[in-house]
Design a protein around this motif. Sequence first.
Motif, PDB file in Angstrom:
ATOM      1  N   VAL A 221       0.622  -6.509   2.689  1.00 22.30           N
ATOM      2  CA  VAL A 221       1.829  -7.280   2.420  1.00 22.30           C
ATOM      3  C   VAL A 221       2.980  -6.282   2.538  1.00 22.30           C
ATOM      4  CG1 VAL A 221       3.097  -8.654   0.750  1.00 22.30           C
ATOM      5  CG2 VAL A 221       0.620  -8.853   0.866  1.00 22.30           C
ATOM      6  N   ASP A 222       3.850  -6.503   3.492  1.00 23.61           N
ATOM      7  CA  ASP A 222       4.857  -5.513   3.856  1.00 23.61           C
ATOM      8  C   ASP A 222       4.156  -4.181   4.135  1.00 23.61           C
ATOM      9  OD1 ASP A 222       6.823  -7.389   3.601  1.00 23.61           O
ATOM     10  OD2 ASP A 222       7.330  -6.848   1.552  1.00 23.61           O
ATOM     11  N   ARG A 223       4.456  -3.182   3.320  1.00 21.67           N
ATOM     12  CA  ARG A 223       3.805  -1.889   3.574  1.00 21.67           C
ATOM     13  C   ARG A 223       2.690  -1.590   2.586  1.00 21.67           C
ATOM     14  NH1 ARG A 223       9.247   1.578   4.942  1.00 21.67           N
ATOM     15  NH2 ARG A 223       9.897   0.178   6.593  1.00 21.67           N
ATOM     16  N   PHE A 224       2.383  -2.594   1.789  1.00 20.45           N
ATOM     17  CA  PHE A 224       1.398  -2.374   0.720  1.00 20.45           C
ATOM     18  C   PHE A 224       0.036  -2.944   1.107  1.00 20.45           C
ATOM     19  CE2 PHE A 224      -0.495  -3.631  -3.442  1.00 20.45           C
ATOM     20  CZ  PHE A 224      -0.619  -2.354  -3.958  1.00 20.45           C
ATOM     21  N   LYS A 225      -0.983  -2.146   0.872  1.00 24.06           N
ATOM     22  CA  LYS A 225      -2.328  -2.582   1.225  1.00 24.06           C
ATOM     23  C   LYS A 225      -3.037  -3.180   0.006  1.00 24.06           C
ATOM     24  CE  LYS A 225      -6.275  -0.661   3.374  1.00 24.06           C
ATOM     25  NZ  LYS A 225      -7.006   0.542   3.208  1.00 24.06           N
ATOM     26  N   LEU A 226      -3.561  -4.363   0.187  1.00 19.99           N
ATOM     27  CA  LEU A 226      -4.269  -5.027  -0.916  1.00 19.99           C
ATOM     28  C   LEU A 226      -5.656  -4.427  -1.119  1.00 19.99           C
ATOM     29  CD1 LEU A 226      -2.063  -7.276  -0.497  1.00 19.99           C
ATOM     30  CD2 LEU A 226      -3.859  -8.922  -0.949  1.00 19.99           C
TER      31      LEU A 226
ATOM     32  N   ALA B  22       1.672 -17.201   0.881  1.00 19.88           N
ATOM     33  CA  ALA B  22       1.689 -18.223  -0.168  1.00 19.88           C
ATOM     34  C   ALA B  22       3.053 -18.276  -0.846  1.00 19.88           C
ATOM     35  CB  ALA B  22       0.614 -17.919  -1.199  1.00 19.88           C
ATOM     36  N   ILE B  23       3.378 -19.460  -1.366  1.00 23.52           N
ATOM     37  CA  ILE B  23       4.634 -19.616  -2.081  1.00 23.52           C
ATOM     38  C   ILE B  23       4.569 -18.692  -3.299  1.00 23.52           C
ATOM     39  CG2 ILE B  23       6.069 -21.259  -3.368  1.00 23.52           C
ATOM     40  CD1 ILE B  23       4.680 -23.452  -1.531  1.00 23.52           C
ATOM     41  N   GLY B  24       5.494 -17.751  -3.360  1.00 23.87           N
ATOM     42  CA  GLY B  24       5.489 -16.816  -4.479  1.00 23.87           C
ATOM     43  C   GLY B  24       4.714 -15.534  -4.201  1.00 23.87           C
ATOM     44  N   ARG B  25       4.009 -15.490  -3.061  1.00 26.44           N
ATOM     45  CA  ARG B  25       3.271 -14.282  -2.661  1.00 26.44           C
ATOM     46  C   ARG B  25       2.317 -13.745  -3.726  1.00 26.44           C
ATOM     47  NH1 ARG B  25       6.494 -10.095   1.190  1.00 26.44           N
ATOM     48  NH2 ARG B  25       6.710 -11.519   2.921  1.00 26.44           N
TER      49      ARG B  25
END
Length: 560
Positions: free
Chosen positions: A171-176, A206-209
């Motif tokens: 998500v953006d530059r962040f890895k889950l 998703a709405i709200g991520r």
Amino acid sequence: MDFVVGAGGMRRSASHTSLSESDDFDLSRLLNKPRINVERQRSFDDRSLSDVSYSGHGGRGGAFDGMYSPGGGLRSLVGTPASSALHSFEPHPIVGDAWEALRRSLVFFRGQPLGTIAAFDHASEEVLNYDQVFVRDFVPSALAFLMNGEPEIVKHFLLKTLLLQGWEKKVDRFKLGEGAMPASFKVLHDSKKGVDTLHADFGESAIGRVAPVDSGFWWIILLRAYTKSTGDYTLAETPECQKGMRLILSLCLSEGFDTFPTLLCADGCCMIDRRMGVYGYPIEIQALFFMALRCALSMMKRDNEGEEFVEKIATRLHALSYHMRSYFWLDFQQLNDIYRYKTEEYSHTAVNKFNVIPDSIPDWLFDFMPCQGGFFIGNVSPARMDFRWFALGNMIAILSSLATPEQSTAIMDLIEERWEELIGEMPLKICYPAIENHEWRIVTGCDPKNTRWSYHNGGSWPVLLWLLTAACIKTGRPQIARRAIDLAERRLLKDGWPEYYDGKLGRYVGKQARKFQTWSIAGYLVAKMMLEDPSHLGMISLEEDKAMKPVLKRSASWTN
Ligand code: GLC
């Protein structure tokens, strides 16, 4: 995150298929023999389903009932439901329509059914993501197919979502985290190239991520349901499934700064997937966490990698059940105790451990709490108790035996005592009561979809009927489920299987409710099939850990 399934992927799933064709159901293979493990497996598995099984149901009274679906093997995914052919009763006229609608929602991937879309609502101008396969939404569909002797779609779903888990999620530059499972996915058909691609959403769209914490737990619960229903242990035994479980649980079992065994969550990370004040330690997630841990424990191989997890799971379960049963449980007595709490107590001898200020107890609760009955409250954290009732968490607490038999009985008592509030004219309220005015502004961020008594904010969700029915059967109160199903049958087909209903009594079709919402349809079918053949309960229920188990008491209102 697009994902083209290449030859490698297909080869892998083909090898799973051949494994599952084995007829070897020997439990000891899963357990790798050592005696101590067998004991542990026994204590956590639900061998004694016969405790709650019914007599007079076609001679399926054995302890391993529920492991073998009627029909067993492959069945065509179109046509008559096996359940109506197998039982001599007259099915309700809407059952046929429900099956037809459920099959219409099937999503195919390379010619094979892979899941069901959230809603088949052509009238709705805004599709949003309701044309996707949601992991949590697919669970009741999967159970319906399993109960109807059609396990292949469930197996396919379990394997494909496992492949999606293996994707690098950013998500953006962040890895889950590696173990995260998607909230939903979509099959994209390219008719020119003749390839099907999968597109998954792990929360980044998703709405709200919010990442769906519940997806991984549902995946584990479904893997066990598949295993119990088919007797096919080979799927759960595959290195892929074992790894999938370990990755999901690694996300939850790692050490941190926590002083509680409960799992810290963001708002909107479960079925209630937008801001509703369901953050911190919500019951909706804690109950699923507990159930997933127990399911994983019964399926985890005791090999080098598994053994360490088995230890961790057992330790966590022990602490979690103590914490939940002690601090989340509320009944008349407990409410009275909290009402009289002293505050600002220091040291481990504190009675008011979380420094809850009695003035924070909402007024509605004093009238709502019956003399007999109780429930797990919504949330417990420092100086904050969310006293709302949440249906899913409480039903899952019963099914997973997070609730003791006494607590389970008390939850059912509460439902009977507060029928109008919790069931009303359409089963059943997702949470109670609704939040209004200033509180609604602060808690939801002025969400126009979650106005009082609508959607997640005190709306009534037919999908929850399957959970209620399962809990009723487990606690020996099938008449409660019958009453609820009767109510649903009066409206569901006529109203076009809405996603949710609005109003204090759940009388109105929800403001923005989708029609032909698949889990409303599947939830109804699962409720019906379970009531017809309660041995299905074994798929989604776990018995009390024998070591702590008091005798299961049957209520006086048992009528079967
Ligand atoms: C809504 C619900 C969510 C569900 C999704 C698809 O967002 O809140 O729980 O999974 O719709 O039906």
